[in-house]
Design an enzyme around this catalytic site. Structure first.
Site, PDB file in Angstrom:
ATOM      1  N   GLU A 126       4.293  -5.206   7.351  1.00  0.00           N
ATOM      2  CA  GLU A 126       3.467  -4.221   8.073  1.00  0.00           C
ATOM      3  C   GLU A 126       3.929  -3.975   9.505  1.00  0.00           C
ATOM      4  OE1 GLU A 126       2.290  -6.562   6.067  1.00  0.00           O
ATOM      5  OE2 GLU A 126       0.769  -5.693   4.758  1.00  0.00           O
ATOM      6  N   GLU A 169      -0.523  -9.583  -0.671  1.00  0.00           N
ATOM      7  CA  GLU A 169      -1.948  -9.865  -0.471  1.00  0.00           C
ATOM      8  C   GLU A 169      -2.696  -9.895  -1.807  1.00  0.00           C
ATOM      9  OE1 GLU A 169      -2.025  -6.617   2.382  1.00  0.00           O
ATOM     10  OE2 GLU A 169      -2.977  -7.971   3.835  1.00  0.00           O
ATOM     11  N   ALA A 199       0.864  -1.176   0.000  1.00  0.00           N
ATOM     12  CA  ALA A 199       0.000   0.000   0.000  1.00  0.00           C
ATOM     13  C   ALA A 199       0.905   1.233   0.000  1.00  0.00           C
ATOM     14  CB  ALA A 199      -0.874  -0.009   1.244  1.00  0.00           C
ATOM     15  N   GLY A 231       0.500  -5.158   0.732  1.00  0.00           N
ATOM     16  CA  GLY A 231      -0.661  -5.265  -0.165  1.00  0.00           C
ATOM     17  C   GLY A 231      -0.330  -5.967  -1.475  1.00  0.00           C
TER      18      GLY A 231
HETATM   19  N1  COA Z   1       4.552   3.279  -0.694  1.00  0.00           N
HETATM   20  C1  COA Z   1       4.927   4.436  -1.231  1.00  0.00           C
HETATM   21  N2  COA Z   1       6.075   4.599  -1.906  1.00  0.00           N
HETATM   22  C2  COA Z   1       6.849   3.513  -2.044  1.00  0.00           C
HETATM   23  C3  COA Z   1       6.519   2.265  -1.511  1.00  0.00           C
HETATM   24  C4  COA Z   1       5.308   2.160  -0.806  1.00  0.00           C
HETATM   25  N3  COA Z   1       4.885   1.018  -0.297  1.00  0.00           N
HETATM   26  N4  COA Z   1       7.514   1.382  -1.798  1.00  0.00           N
HETATM   27  C5  COA Z   1       8.427   2.072  -2.511  1.00  0.00           C
HETATM   28  N5  COA Z   1       8.040   3.364  -2.657  1.00  0.00           N
HETATM   29  C6  COA Z   1       8.736   4.432  -3.348  1.00  0.00           C
HETATM   30  C7  COA Z   1       9.926   4.948  -2.545  1.00  0.00           C
HETATM   31  O1  COA Z   1       9.507   5.891  -1.576  1.00  0.00           O
HETATM   32  C8  COA Z   1      10.738   5.576  -3.652  1.00  0.00           C
HETATM   33  O2  COA Z   1      10.155   6.788  -4.007  1.00  0.00           O
HETATM   34  P1  COA Z   1      11.097   8.109  -4.244  1.00  0.00           P
HETATM   35  O3  COA Z   1      12.010   7.722  -5.381  1.00  0.00           O
HETATM   36  O4  COA Z   1      10.132   9.186  -4.578  1.00  0.00           O
HETATM   37  O5  COA Z   1      11.844   8.307  -2.957  1.00  0.00           O
HETATM   38  C9  COA Z   1      10.522   4.616  -4.815  1.00  0.00           C
HETATM   39  O6  COA Z   1       9.313   3.934  -4.538  1.00  0.00           O
HETATM   40  C10 COA Z   1      11.619   3.598  -4.975  1.00  0.00           C
HETATM   41  O7  COA Z   1      11.750   2.887  -3.759  1.00  0.00           O
HETATM   42  P2  COA Z   1      13.150   2.729  -2.971  1.00  0.00           P
HETATM   43  O8  COA Z   1      12.820   2.513  -1.525  1.00  0.00           O
HETATM   44  O9  COA Z   1      14.044   3.879  -3.279  1.00  0.00           O
HETATM   45  O10 COA Z   1      13.704   1.405  -3.639  1.00  0.00           O
HETATM   46  P3  COA Z   1      14.743   0.373  -2.998  1.00  0.00           P
HETATM   47  O11 COA Z   1      15.156  -0.528  -4.101  1.00  0.00           O
HETATM   48  O12 COA Z   1      15.791   1.084  -2.231  1.00  0.00           O
HETATM   49  O13 COA Z   1      13.886  -0.473  -1.927  1.00  0.00           O
HETATM   50  C11 COA Z   1      11.944  -1.715  -1.175  1.00  0.00           C
HETATM   51  C12 COA Z   1      12.832  -1.307  -2.372  1.00  0.00           C
HETATM   52  C13 COA Z   1      10.746  -2.456  -1.730  1.00  0.00           C
HETATM   53  C14 COA Z   1      12.739  -2.612  -0.240  1.00  0.00           C
HETATM   54  C15 COA Z   1      11.508  -0.438  -0.425  1.00  0.00           C
HETATM   55  O14 COA Z   1      10.980   0.489  -1.364  1.00  0.00           O
HETATM   56  C16 COA Z   1      10.454  -0.677   0.631  1.00  0.00           C
HETATM   57  O15 COA Z   1      10.758  -1.197   1.690  1.00  0.00           O
HETATM   58  N6  COA Z   1       9.176  -0.299   0.337  1.00  0.00           N
HETATM   59  C17 COA Z   1       8.113  -0.393   1.275  1.00  0.00           C
HETATM   60  C18 COA Z   1       7.630  -1.794   1.422  1.00  0.00           C
HETATM   61  C19 COA Z   1       6.540  -1.896   2.460  1.00  0.00           C
HETATM   62  O16 COA Z   1       6.731  -1.691   3.638  1.00  0.00           O
HETATM   63  N7  COA Z   1       5.335  -2.252   1.986  1.00  0.00           N
HETATM   64  C20 COA Z   1       4.223  -2.504   2.819  1.00  0.00           C
HETATM   65  C21 COA Z   1       3.385  -1.333   3.009  1.00  0.00           C
HETATM   66  S1  COA Z   1       2.005  -1.782   4.042  1.00  0.00           S
END
Ligand code: COA
Length: 260
Positions: free
Chosen positions: A134, A114, A66, A111
């Site tokens: 989460e 999911e 999400a 999500g």
């Molecule tokens: N919501 C909003 N934005 C998200 C996102 C999310 N769930 N996951 C990634 N993004 C965005 C990042 O903020 C970043 O945006 P920016 O370039 O404007 O800063 C972009 O996507 C790229 O992500 P980034 O974190 O820089 O990539 P990465 O390769 O370093 O890491 C992940 C990849 C997937 C490990 C990391 O993005 C992450 O942990 N995301 C969240 C996962 C999460 O907790 N999901 C569950 C939500 S309930």
């Protein structure tokens, strides 16, 4: 219908839905969840479409969860609405009456995991990573993760994934039954299409009734489920597809299902 965050393509009775926010790793914001509802409602009513492939744009993510920007603003009231809205859309996918194949082409987190679990079959690319992170955000999965993950991989494995927030790679996801098969990224879409075509070559009604019975296992006791299965089996026995399928076997030829 026009979509901002989704690409929709229909070819040879197969719809492909691609979540298209690659710069945000295809994170599900409210607008995207609404569009998913619209596109799957359309697919449900479109008689030309017999199967669906659901994937993410780019080579890095299926859906990274999400949208945390929107998530961070939730309170007790809006949090309930948020979870119910997502669950409703994912239930629509699970109960589409047509097979939905998730082609998980990268991160499937929160999500995203999911969403993949609401699909009937999950294929993954070698770089795919699954997780329910989460707890790292002080919340629990809200789009069905606490319910679908234990049903798919067992409660012990689900507890470990949900309570630690750890990611697992595609091989591990395959080992525990979270995905059916793992392919190179470059082969994933073709393999998903091949699978969809194979399913479409079967009698439509039998496919629909099979999905119906499989999905019902979540809500019925074994006894109720067996009773339900017998009813759907009986319905299939009344179809032209049944006559054709059995006749073709006995005449040593390929069946020609009408699928109308
Ligand atoms: N919501 C909003 N934005 C998200 C996102 C999310 N769930 N996951 C990634 N993004 C965005 C990042 O903020 C970043 O945006 P920016 O370039 O404007 O800063 C972009 O996507 C790229 O992500 P980034 O974190 O820089 O990539 P990465 O390769 O370093 O890491 C992940 C990849 C997937 C490990 C990391 O993005 C992450 O942990 N995301 C969240 C996962 C999460 O907790 N999901 C569950 C939500 S309930």
């Amino acid at each position: 219908m026009e979509y901002q965050n989704i690409l929709f393509e229909a070819k040879e009775n197969i719809a492909t839905v691609t979540i298209n926010r690659p710069d945000k790793l295809n994170a599900l914001n409210a607008a995207t969840v609404n569009e998913l509802k619209d596109v799957f409602s359309e697919i449900k009513n479109d008689k030309q479409i017999g199967a669906v492939i659901l994937t993410g744009s780019g080579e890095k993510a299926f859906v990274a969860g999400a949208d945390i920007v929107e998530l961070s603003k939730l309170n007790i009231i809006s949090g309930k609405e948020f979870a119910e809205k997502g669950q409703c859309v994912f239930n629509l996918i699970e109960n589409l009456g047509k097979p939905v194949i998730a082609a998980v082409n990268g991160f499937a987190l929160g999500g995203g995991c999911e969403l993949a679990m609401a699909c009937h079959i999950r294929l993954a690319s070698t770089n795919a990573k699954f997780g329910q992170p989460e707890v790292n955000l002080g919340i629990i999965p809200g789009y069905g993760g606490t319910q679908r993950l234990p049903r798919i991989v067992g409660s012990g494995r689900a507890a470990e994934i949900i309570l630690t927030g750890n990611m697992i790679d595609a091989e591990e996801a395959y080992r525990i039954g979270l995905v059916n098969k793992v392919y190179e990224q470059s082969a994933l879409r073709d393999e998903a299409e091949k699978l969809a075509k194979k399913i479409l070559s079967k009698g439509n009604f039998a496919v629909k009734m099979s999905l119906n019975a499989i999905t019902a296992t979540d809500n019925l006791s074994e006894r109720e489920g067996l009773n339900y299965e017998a009813g759907l089996f009986a319905l299939c026995c009344g179809t032209e597809d049944f006559k054709e399928g059995t006749a073709a076997f006995l005449e040593k030829r390929k069946p020609e299902f009408k699928n109308d």
